[in-house]
Design an enzyme around this catalytic site. Structure first.
Site, PDB file in Angstrom:
ATOM      1  N   ASP A 174      -2.678  -1.710  -1.401  1.00 51.03           N
ATOM      2  CA  ASP A 174      -2.473  -3.086  -0.925  1.00 51.03           C
ATOM      3  C   ASP A 174      -2.715  -3.229   0.577  1.00 51.03           C
ATOM      4  OD1 ASP A 174      -1.760  -3.488  -3.546  1.00 51.03           O
ATOM      5  OD2 ASP A 174       0.380  -3.682  -3.179  1.00 51.03           O
ATOM      6  N   ASP A 200      -5.902  -1.481  -5.268  1.00 52.88           N
ATOM      7  CA  ASP A 200      -5.779  -2.940  -5.048  1.00 52.88           C
ATOM      8  C   ASP A 200      -5.816  -3.265  -3.557  1.00 52.88           C
ATOM      9  OD1 ASP A 200      -5.319  -2.918  -7.802  1.00 52.88           O
ATOM     10  OD2 ASP A 200      -3.131  -2.954  -7.569  1.00 52.88           O
TER      11      ASP A 200
END
Ligand SMILES: *[C@@H]1O[C@H](CO)[C@@H](O)[C@H](O)[C@H]1NC(C)=O
Ligand SMILES: *[C@@H]1O[C@H](CO)[C@@H](O)[C@H](O)[C@H]1NC(C)=O
Ligand SMILES: *[C@@H]1O[C@H](CO)[C@@H](O)[C@H](O)[C@H]1NC(C)=O
Ligand SMILES: *[C@@H]1O[C@H](CO)[C@@H](O)[C@H](O)[C@H]1NC(C)=O
Length: 357
Positions: free
Chosen positions: A179, A200
């Site tokens: 992230d 991600d």
């Protein structure tokens, strides 16, 4: 008496005309606001604030410089940050628009922290204001990069959270593992940036163009034995309705790294990501994309690759639901008008200078 009365009447008529005239002018103005404005008429010299940890600037920390910007600021202010690693969390609140955060070269000026308590609290840098720009600076979350090596669990650890509208980044670096870049919402432009991570690491509901960027997959960290058994995920886009305008567009960029990766997985059911004219190295897994929690609803997802090249660009083994977009849809996504509605970017002299990188 009589002439006085007449004067009063005349005055009222004049006042009435003025009011009507004002209304008309105002009406005209309002329709003009919908046109892209020519900002150069409004341009003024940039106010500069200098951050220097050795004490020769206006402030020693970036946050104290931001705190000095008046609430509801209306004119661009450049916060110039001297070389150094700034061990601080930095936040631009929603009421401080028009800040340009400029480092002294992205290899020289770094904002670095290692928070990981929750996703929302973890960002090293967060910007909630509209009209934000950054250049020549690095944003880093070191938690997974350093602590995980000491066998701590890998968790979300955001380097930068971008939640304001009309935000742009030029020659910036973003470092993290999981992230890294929370491209949360709003129209965003990333030019000549380097974005690094494994899981991600570009995610959110941003309506964004990434142009001439380097996407570096650091997924060897997931898989210390080097067997490429644990691919990472570059994007996790969060579009959740077919009428939402957001999506990630990667244009004229390059993807490479030190371990395998998917181009993306669907964070929400209408997730939309396009890789266009981008070089994809052999780290991209053959199937390319993952539906994540939306198995059986893949038709809602828009994942597309157009005119990409490189060893990882062969789409013959891709998921069957990879979208084939028609030419005009592709052009609408890759054109700057996808994000530059109203001319905030290309028509503004501040950006015009920076766009040349
Ligand atoms: C904007 O205004 C400037 C100065 O008045 C002028 O030189 C320029 O050509 C204008 N640009 C556009 C796109 O109208
Ligand atoms: C970065 O720092 C080095 C060493 O201080 C300096 O020579 C170089 O000019 C700086 N880079 C930029 C882009 O200012
Ligand atoms: C900045 O660092 C990167 C990675 O170490 C290097 O490839 C690049 O040449 C450096 N840029 C400058 C201007 O020194
Ligand atoms: C494709 O990307 C390359 C490398 O960034 C660039 O030189 C070229 O102009 C791009 N082509 C198009 C059609 O955008």
């Amino acid at each position: 008496m009589c002439s006085n009365k007449l004067r009063t009447v005349m005055n009222s008529v004049v006042l009435l005309l003025l009011l009507v005239g004002f209304g008309l002018v105002n009406g005209e103005d309002q329709s003009k606001w919908r046109e892209p404005r020519n900002h150069s008429r409004h341009h003024r010299p940039l106010k500069k604030i200098k951050v220097d940890p050795s004490g020769y600037g206006d402030f020693k920390t970036i946050q104290s410089a931001i705190d000095s910007v008046p609430s509801n600021n209306k004119h661009w202010i450049c916060i110039f940050v001297r070389s150094g690693v700034y061990r601080e969390k930095v936040m631009i609140p929603v009421d401080k628009p028009f800040i340009l955060l400029q480092g002294e070269g992205r290899n020289n000026t770094t904002i670095s922290w290692d928070d990981h308590t929750t996703l929302a609290e973890s960002p090293t840098f967060s910007s909630f204001a509209d009209n934000f720009a950054a250049r020549h600076i690095s944003f880093k979350n070191t938690y997974n990069l350093e602590e995980v090596k000491q066998k701590n669990p890998r968790v979300p650890a955001v380097a930068a959270l971008i939640a304001g509208d009309k935000s742009s980044f030029y020659k910036c670096n973003f470092f993290g593992l999981q992230d890294t870049l929370w491209d949360m919402e709003g129209r965003h432009y990333y030019k000549s940036c380097h974005i690094e991570g494994a899981v991600d690491f570009i995610f959110g509901m941003g309506q964004s163009i990434y142009e001439k960027c380097v996407i570096y997959v650091n997924s060897r960290m997931l898989d210390p034995n080097g067997k490429w058994e644990y691919p990472g995920y570059i994007t996790a886009q969060g579009r959740n309705s077919p009428t939402d305008s957001n999506g990630f567009v990667f244009k004229n960029s390059a993807v490479h790294g030190n371990g395998a990766a998917y181009l993306g997985r669907a964070w929400r059911d209408y997730s939309r990501v396009l890789f266009y004219n981008t070089s994809l190295s052999n780290i991209i897994v053959p199937q390319g994309w993952d539906a994540w929690n939306f198995d059986g609803h893949e038709y809602k997802i828009t994942f597309a690759e157009v005119n990409c090249y490189g060893l990882g660009s062969d789409t013959s083994s891709r998921v069957r639901w990879l979208k084939k977009l028609d030419h005009s849809t592709v052009m609408n996504l890759v054109d700057m008008s996808f994000i530059d509605i109203g001319g905030w970017l290309r028509r503004h002299p501040l950006h015009q200078n920076m766009l040349k990188v």
